[in-house]
Design a protein around this motif. Structure first.
Motif, PDB file in Angstrom:
ATOM      1  N   LYS A  40       0.781  -1.317  -0.060  1.00  0.00           N
ATOM      2  CA  LYS A  40       0.069  -0.213  -0.045  1.00  0.00           C
ATOM      3  C   LYS A  40       0.858   1.262  -0.118  1.00  0.00           C
ATOM      4  N   LEU A  41       2.090   1.082   0.523  1.00  0.00           N
ATOM      5  CA  LEU A  41       2.823   2.320   0.668  1.00  0.00           C
ATOM      6  C   LEU A  41       3.292   2.801  -0.882  1.00  0.00           C
ATOM      7  N   GLY A  42       3.591   1.887  -1.578  1.00  0.00           N
ATOM      8  CA  GLY A  42       4.091   2.006  -2.979  1.00  0.00           C
ATOM      9  C   GLY A  42       2.565   2.232  -3.789  1.00  0.00           C
ATOM     10  N   ASP A  43       1.372   1.975  -3.288  1.00  0.00           N
ATOM     11  CA  ASP A  43       0.255   2.134  -4.289  1.00  0.00           C
ATOM     12  C   ASP A  43      -0.358   3.430  -4.029  1.00  0.00           C
ATOM     13  N   VAL A  44      -0.201   4.208  -2.952  1.00  0.00           N
ATOM     14  CA  VAL A  44      -0.283   5.791  -2.759  1.00  0.00           C
ATOM     15  C   VAL A  44       0.297   6.264  -3.877  1.00  0.00           C
TER      16      VAL A  44
ATOM     17  N   PHE B  37       1.485   5.469  -6.822  1.00  0.00           N
ATOM     18  CA  PHE B  37       1.026   4.776  -7.936  1.00  0.00           C
ATOM     19  C   PHE B  37      -0.476   5.117  -8.477  1.00  0.00           C
ATOM     20  N   LEU B  38      -1.372   5.277  -7.624  1.00  0.00           N
ATOM     21  CA  LEU B  38      -2.548   5.889  -7.594  1.00  0.00           C
ATOM     22  C   LEU B  38      -2.433   7.574  -8.371  1.00  0.00           C
ATOM     23  N   ILE B  39      -1.688   8.128  -7.648  1.00  0.00           N
ATOM     24  CA  ILE B  39      -1.532   9.597  -8.015  1.00  0.00           C
ATOM     25  C   ILE B  39      -0.946   9.630  -9.415  1.00  0.00           C
ATOM     26  N   GLY B  40       0.131   8.622  -9.656  1.00  0.00           N
ATOM     27  CA  GLY B  40       0.746   8.529 -11.149  1.00  0.00           C
ATOM     28  C   GLY B  40      -0.392   8.141 -12.296  1.00  0.00           C
ATOM     29  N   LEU B  41      -1.364   7.311 -11.941  1.00  0.00           N
ATOM     30  CA  LEU B  41      -2.446   6.942 -12.793  1.00  0.00           C
ATOM     31  C   LEU B  41      -3.228   8.014 -13.165  1.00  0.00           C
ATOM     32  N   PHE B  42      -3.723   9.010 -12.061  1.00  0.00           N
ATOM     33  CA  PHE B  42      -4.479  10.105 -12.154  1.00  0.00           C
ATOM     34  C   PHE B  42      -3.730  11.158 -13.006  1.00  0.00           C
ATOM     35  N   ALA B  43      -2.431  11.259 -12.897  1.00  0.00           N
ATOM     36  CA  ALA B  43      -1.642  12.406 -13.569  1.00  0.00           C
ATOM     37  C   ALA B  43      -1.526  12.063 -15.111  1.00  0.00           C
ATOM     38  N   LEU B  44      -1.270  10.605 -15.366  1.00  0.00           N
ATOM     39  CA  LEU B  44      -1.437  10.059 -16.624  1.00  0.00           C
ATOM     40  C   LEU B  44      -2.436  10.273 -17.381  1.00  0.00           C
ATOM     41  N   ALA B  45      -3.825  10.064 -16.818  1.00  0.00           N
ATOM     42  CA  ALA B  45      -5.143  10.418 -17.347  1.00  0.00           C
ATOM     43  C   ALA B  45      -5.165  11.752 -17.715  1.00  0.00           C
ATOM     44  N   ALA B  46      -4.695  12.528 -16.816  1.00  0.00           N
ATOM     45  CA  ALA B  46      -4.859  14.139 -16.871  1.00  0.00           C
ATOM     46  C   ALA B  46      -4.242  14.627 -17.997  1.00  0.00           C
ATOM     47  N   ASP B  47      -2.960  14.084 -18.330  1.00  0.00           N
ATOM     48  CA  ASP B  47      -1.897  14.459 -19.315  1.00  0.00           C
ATOM     49  C   ASP B  47      -2.493  13.961 -20.768  1.00  0.00           C
TER      50      ASP B  47
ATOM     51  N   LEU C 146       4.665   5.910 -10.566  1.00  0.00           N
ATOM     52  CA  LEU C 146       4.159   4.572 -11.052  1.00  0.00           C
ATOM     53  C   LEU C 146       5.232   3.589 -10.616  1.00  0.00           C
ATOM     54  N   LEU C 147       6.323   3.918 -10.808  1.00  0.00           N
ATOM     55  CA  LEU C 147       7.397   2.907 -10.578  1.00  0.00           C
ATOM     56  C   LEU C 147       7.434   2.627  -9.034  1.00  0.00           C
ATOM     57  N   ALA C 148       6.835   3.609  -8.175  1.00  0.00           N
ATOM     58  CA  ALA C 148       6.908   3.259  -6.767  1.00  0.00           C
ATOM     59  C   ALA C 148       5.800   2.170  -6.417  1.00  0.00           C
ATOM     60  N   GLY C 149       4.726   2.173  -7.208  1.00  0.00           N
ATOM     61  CA  GLY C 149       3.712   1.200  -6.999  1.00  0.00           C
ATOM     62  C   GLY C 149       4.391  -0.366  -7.456  1.00  0.00           C
ATOM     63  N   VAL C 150       4.992  -0.300  -8.669  1.00  0.00           N
ATOM     64  CA  VAL C 150       5.636  -1.531  -9.402  1.00  0.00           C
ATOM     65  C   VAL C 150       6.806  -1.862  -8.277  1.00  0.00           C
ATOM     66  N   ALA C 151       7.245  -1.191  -7.675  1.00  0.00           N
ATOM     67  CA  ALA C 151       8.292  -1.392  -6.939  1.00  0.00           C
ATOM     68  C   ALA C 151       7.831  -2.591  -5.415  1.00  0.00           C
ATOM     69  N   GLY C 152       6.691  -1.801  -5.165  1.00  0.00           N
ATOM     70  CA  GLY C 152       5.929  -2.363  -4.016  1.00  0.00           C
ATOM     71  C   GLY C 152       5.339  -3.885  -4.386  1.00  0.00           C
ATOM     72  N   LYS C 153       4.608  -3.756  -5.415  1.00  0.00           N
ATOM     73  CA  LYS C 153       3.929  -5.127  -6.199  1.00  0.00           C
ATOM     74  C   LYS C 153       4.853  -5.835  -6.300  1.00  0.00           C
ATOM     75  N   SER C 154       5.921  -5.765  -7.039  1.00  0.00           N
ATOM     76  CA  SER C 154       6.688  -6.778  -7.670  1.00  0.00           C
ATOM     77  C   SER C 154       8.040  -6.840  -6.899  1.00  0.00           C
ATOM     78  N   ALA C 155       8.077  -6.270  -5.541  1.00  0.00           N
ATOM     79  CA  ALA C 155       8.982  -6.441  -4.590  1.00  0.00           C
ATOM     80  C   ALA C 155      10.220  -6.031  -5.080  1.00  0.00           C
ATOM     81  N   GLN C 156      10.519  -5.037  -5.585  1.00  0.00           N
ATOM     82  CA  GLN C 156      11.860  -4.554  -5.844  1.00  0.00           C
ATOM     83  C   GLN C 156      12.280  -3.724  -4.796  1.00  0.00           C
ATOM     84  N   PHE C 157      13.629  -3.299  -4.768  1.00  0.00           N
ATOM     85  CA  PHE C 157      14.332  -2.332  -3.871  1.00  0.00           C
ATOM     86  C   PHE C 157      13.699  -1.097  -4.128  1.00  0.00           C
ATOM     87  N   PRO C 158      13.378  -0.380  -3.262  1.00  0.00           N
ATOM     88  CA  PRO C 158      13.551  -0.537  -1.663  1.00  0.00           C
ATOM     89  C   PRO C 158      12.194  -1.082  -0.907  1.00  0.00           C
ATOM     90  N   LEU C 159      11.315  -1.693  -1.761  1.00  0.00           N
ATOM     91  CA  LEU C 159      10.040  -2.170  -1.156  1.00  0.00           C
ATOM     92  C   LEU C 159       9.861  -3.736  -1.372  1.00  0.00           C
TER      93      LEU C 159
END
Length: 666
Positions: free
Chosen positions: A174-178, A180-190, A218-231
């Protein structure tokens, strides 16, 4: 039926199976196993049909507006390209094997009905991510997987380890998903859309105004979900859940979702060279750090967990150099052999009748007791170490070839720095991978620990799936030339340079580890037995640490005692104690984040109780006192009232006289 209709049924069937399993699990337990297996098996068959129909050709799109919005619409959309249909086949096949395996592994578990339903829901959520053509619908599957992992990792909630692991997995992701969600909205806005096809079209036309910020969010969410450093720290602890769940998470769901997401939206990340370099560095640190940590673990499942983190690092590395074909190829290949490794480890644990023999230093006699697990795990470890001609060799070579081309400037999609970073880190990680794969095999199957109790032949439901998944582990790599159209149409064959280098370093890692094991074994054999004695009731980790600090300790013939012939300790030297704890990242995060948050929470609690509550309680107390005083004054005695009236009049008269004298004097 049309291809899109069949594709819609693929995630729908496991979902319906999950609902039915939850509905009838307690009242009709005889239906639980069919409801767990048949919907997922049918979905696997349909996924294969969809893949054959799609054939690696032009992507198939279908959409209907899910709900009208005031700005950016949300569509219920399907996007079926070569990557999607192949990953869907992987997910459904592995999930079917896990469900079948679980019928025997959790045969006597009272919570099996809810477990099976959650596995089906987990599968459905991942399939929604794979097939979805809209980012908001994808996000639904993304978050459902997080909830399912929380419950499944905490399946053995009676144990504090499982409770802590499930909570940690949920909070870290969830720490990465926060962001990540902001990135999705920013991507849709652009780009003005959540539809993946429209987003990619807008990116191709230069319609992305903030590529670096969006990519990093978006990479923050990816790091959390796919267990990449540092999450990544949640994944090794998640081994507290049932072993089939570990196989599903590591091979086909959850951790694969982040890699697949980046592959699907690679042009968004490629729009920022800085983001690709960040991804490359993240992948490099993940590969090398996880390899060192895996070499120091004693629990077989934690070794495999760190192995997954490292292999996901290879996939992230392929994406960092702009080759999503190599990334998805390794994702599918890794899914096959990692499922074999975890399910074979489950056979080991099941054969012992307890989870305590997950410690490799306490294993012995496994090759004779469980030959199915021995042979299939041997094959899977060879694939993990990228030994030709197994699948892992071809898929890992595809990553290294992509990195080589980028480093030499043959591809302009990513900076050369990213290519060199992944190439060097990938070769170093290949040495470490071979080392911990050989160490696992030696300690598990040729160890000097306790003999595994003979519980008879293992259930066919568990051993059969090992051989089913061993087939793609052996042969998937050689088919890449025939299915190249599914991977963007470009070849994924090894090059001579990287093949020689990677195979050479793999042999070096394996041979050095074997030599270290022979050395420690010979040294242990010359040591008097019983030099160090385990204290009854002592913590196993402490006993092992005490025994392993000296090569003069031999536990090999003591039942249940650790085998001192661990090459990992010799190879890592003083680095071993740091690698065994994951380089103290959990302790660092505790100091940097957990304790400050807990301190802030205690401060808020103090302010709430001692300050805010004091004012509130004080106001109430004053009101109560006034009420009590007034109530006591209302005695109902007329004489008391008259007396009080006369006394008050007298006081007022005296006050008036005094006031008049004061005024006259002034």
């Amino acid at each position: 039926m049309t291809t899109t209709t069949l594709a819609a049924l693929v995630p729908l069937l496991p979902f319906l199976g999950a609902l039915a399993g939850l509905a009838v699990g307690r009242t009709s337990p005889g239906f639980v196993r069919p409801l767990a297996i048949l919907p997922t098996l049918t979905a696997a068959v349909l996924a294969v049909v969809v893949a054959v129909r799609q054939g690696g050709g032009r992507a198939i799109d279908a959409a209907t507006q899910l709900t009208p919005t005031g700005s950016v619409p949300i569509d219920l959309a399907l996007h079926l390209d070569g990557f999607a249909v192949l990953v869907a086949v992987l997910v459904t096949v592995v999930a079917t094997c896990v469900q079948l395996y679980s019928t025997a592994y959790l045969r006597d578990d009272a919570r099996y009905p809810s477990y099976a339903a959650l596995v089906s829901l987990f599968t459905s959520a991942m399939l929604l991510v794979v097939y979805s053509g809209d980012l908001m619908v994808l996000l639904v599957g993304w978050e459902i997987m997080g909830i399912c992992s929380y419950f499944l990792v905490g399946h053995y909630w009676e144990t504090p380890e499982a409770r802590a692991a499930s909570l940690k997995a949920f909070l870290v992701t969830k720490l990465g998903d926060v962001p990540f969600l902001i990135g999705l909205f920013a991507l849709a806005a652009d780009t003005g859309s959540f539809r993946i096809t429209k987003i990619l079209a807008a990116v191709g036309n230069g319609g992305l105004d903030h590529p670096t910020v969006i990519a990093l969010l978006l990479l923050a969410g990816v790091a959390g979900k796919s267990a990449q450093f540092p999450l990544h720290t949640w994944l090794p602890d998640a081994m507290a859940g049932p072993t089939p769940v570990s196989a599903l998470i590591h091979a086909a769901t959850m951790v694969a979702a982040g890699i697949y997401f980046v592959a699907r939206l690679l042009p968004v990340f490629a729009a920022s060279g800085a983001a690709l370099v960040v991804l490359a560095v993240m992948a490099a640190v993940t590969m090398i750090g996880s390899g060192l940590a895996a070499l120091a673990q004693d629990d077989i499942k934690r070794v495999l967990a760190y192995s997954t983190i490292g292999q996901l690092g290879y996939m992230s590395g392929a994406l960092a150099v702009g080759d999503r074909g190599a990334a998805v190829f390794h994702l599918i290949s890794h899914g096959a052999f990692k499922a074999v490794l975890f399910l074979a480890a489950g056979v080991v644990i099941h054969a012992a009748g307890t989870n305590s023999l997950a410690a490799m230093s306490r294993m012995g006699g496994l090759a004779r007791r469980i030959p199915d697990a021995f042979w299939t795990m041997t094959v899977a470890l060879l694939a993990l170490a990228a030994v030709p001609p197994f699948a892992g060799f071809f898929s890992k070579e595809a990553v290294l070839v992509a990195a080589e081309h980028t480093a030499l400037g043959d591809r302009s999609i990513a900076p050369a720095a990213a290519g060199w970073t992944i190439l060097v880190a990938g070769l170093l990680a290949a040495v470490l991978t071979a080392a911990y794969a050989v160490r696992l095999w030696l300690l598990a199957f040729r160890g000097r620990g306790a003999e595994v109790p003979d519980h008879g032949k293992q259930p066919a439901a568990m051993t059969s799936v090992l051989w089913i998944l061993a087939v793609p582990t052996i042969g998937f790599g050689v088919t890449v030339g025939m299915i190249g159209d599914w991977f963007d149409g470009h070849g994924l064959t090894p090059s001579l340079t990287t093949a020689v280098l990677s195979t050479g370093v793999t042999l070096v890692g394996g041979l050095v580890t074997y030599g270290a094991w022979r050395h420690t074994t010979a040294l242990a054999a010359r040591t008097p037995i019983g030099a160090v004695v385990a204290h009854p009731g002592a913590e196993p980790a402490l006993v092992e640490a005490e025994a392993m600090t000296s090569h003069t300790a031999v536990y090999g013939t003591i039942a249940g005692a650790p085998d001192p012939a661990d090459p990992g300790r010799l190879l890592l030297g003083p680095l071993h104690r740091h690698a065994a704890t994951g380089f103290h990242l959990d302790a660092l995060y505790t100091v940097l984040f957990v304790r400050p948050v807990q301190g802030a929470a205690r401060l808020v609690r103090f302010l709430d109780r001692e300050v805010v509550d004091t004012y509130v309680n004080g106001s109430g107390a004053v009101t109560r006192l006034l009420g009590t005083a007034v109530r006591r004054a209302q005695t109902g005695n007329v004489q008391t009232y008259v007396s009080a009236l006369l006394a008050g009049s007298l006081v007022l008269a005296i006050a008036a006289v005094v006031f008049a004298n004061v005024n006259a004097g002034s």
